[in-house]
Design a protein around this motif. Structure first.
Motif, PDB file in Angstrom:
ATOM      1  N   GLY A 119       9.360  65.753  47.463  1.00 17.65           N
ATOM      2  CA  GLY A 119      10.631  65.055  47.404  1.00 17.65           C
ATOM      3  C   GLY A 119      10.675  64.109  46.228  1.00 17.65           C
ATOM      4  O   GLY A 119       9.749  64.043  45.418  1.00 17.65           O
ATOM      5  N   SER A 152      10.835  73.637  49.492  1.00 18.84           N
ATOM      6  CA  SER A 152      10.915  72.313  48.887  1.00 18.84           C
ATOM      7  C   SER A 152      12.108  72.212  47.950  1.00 18.84           C
ATOM      8  O   SER A 152      12.356  73.103  47.147  1.00 18.84           O
ATOM      9  N   GLN A 153      12.828  71.104  48.036  1.00 20.26           N
ATOM     10  CA  GLN A 153      13.969  70.879  47.147  1.00 20.26           C
ATOM     11  C   GLN A 153      13.538  70.597  45.712  1.00 20.26           C
ATOM     12  O   GLN A 153      14.360  70.616  44.806  1.00 20.26           O
ATOM     13  N   ARG A 155      10.970  72.311  44.184  1.00 24.99           N
ATOM     14  CA  ARG A 155      10.098  73.406  43.759  1.00 24.99           C
ATOM     15  C   ARG A 155      10.333  73.858  42.331  1.00 24.99           C
ATOM     16  O   ARG A 155       9.440  74.370  41.689  1.00 24.99           O
TER      17      ARG A 155
END
Length: 161
Positions: A119, A152-153, A155
């Protein structure tokens, strides 16, 4: 942290002393100054710390009979710029070395772990998680990390050159 510190001083302070012999304190990094300034660990305290480490290993061994992975934070704060020595958390001043509470048990027990960005803070700093597995279970945590990476945001974020 106490177990780690007692073990670390007993095992590493002589090497620090040898490596820094003849240098003035102004030539040393903070970690070396800190290590050299700590009191020696007595044999009694060292044995007590080793027994504490063994109790930690036993606790993790029990945990990993029930679960394959432990997912936890790396730091209780987002990443921070280099050189920050102190933080204010919940209105209290905290020395930066005490933020390592989630990673130090791995150093003491020898458990495999992997840290990955998952994050971003409001200040655009990375927020990392760590995956911990049982001894000899590196393939498990690498597999779970690859699964987390797919959702995952962050990535697709890459460092700029």
């Amino acid at each position: 942290m106490d177990i780690f510190n007692r073990l670390h001083v007993m095992e590493m302070k002589p090497a620090f002393e040898e490596a820094t012999r003849g240098r003035g304190s102004e030539d040393l990094y903070l970690m070396a100054k800190t290590m050299l300034g700590l009191p020696d660990t007595s044999m009694e305290d060292y044995i007590d710390a080793e027994q504490g480490a063994e109790r930690l290993r036993d606790g993790y061994a029990d945990y990993f009979t029930k679960f394959d992975v432990l997912l936890t934070h790396v730091l209780p704060t987002p990443a921070h710029p280099h050189g920050v020595a102190e933080f204010v958390i919940d209105g209290q001043r905290v020395d930066a070395t005490y933020l390592q509470g989630a990673t130090v048990p791995l150093n003491v027990t020898g458990l495999p772990g992997i840290s990955m960005r998952f994050g971003t803070s409001k200040d655009n700093m990375p927020i990392n998680v760590q995956l911990v597995g049982s001894w000899m279970a590196e393939s498990t945590i690498l597999h779970v990390a690859s699964l987390l990476e797919t959702v995952s945001q962050v990535r697709d974020l890459h460092p700029t050159l």
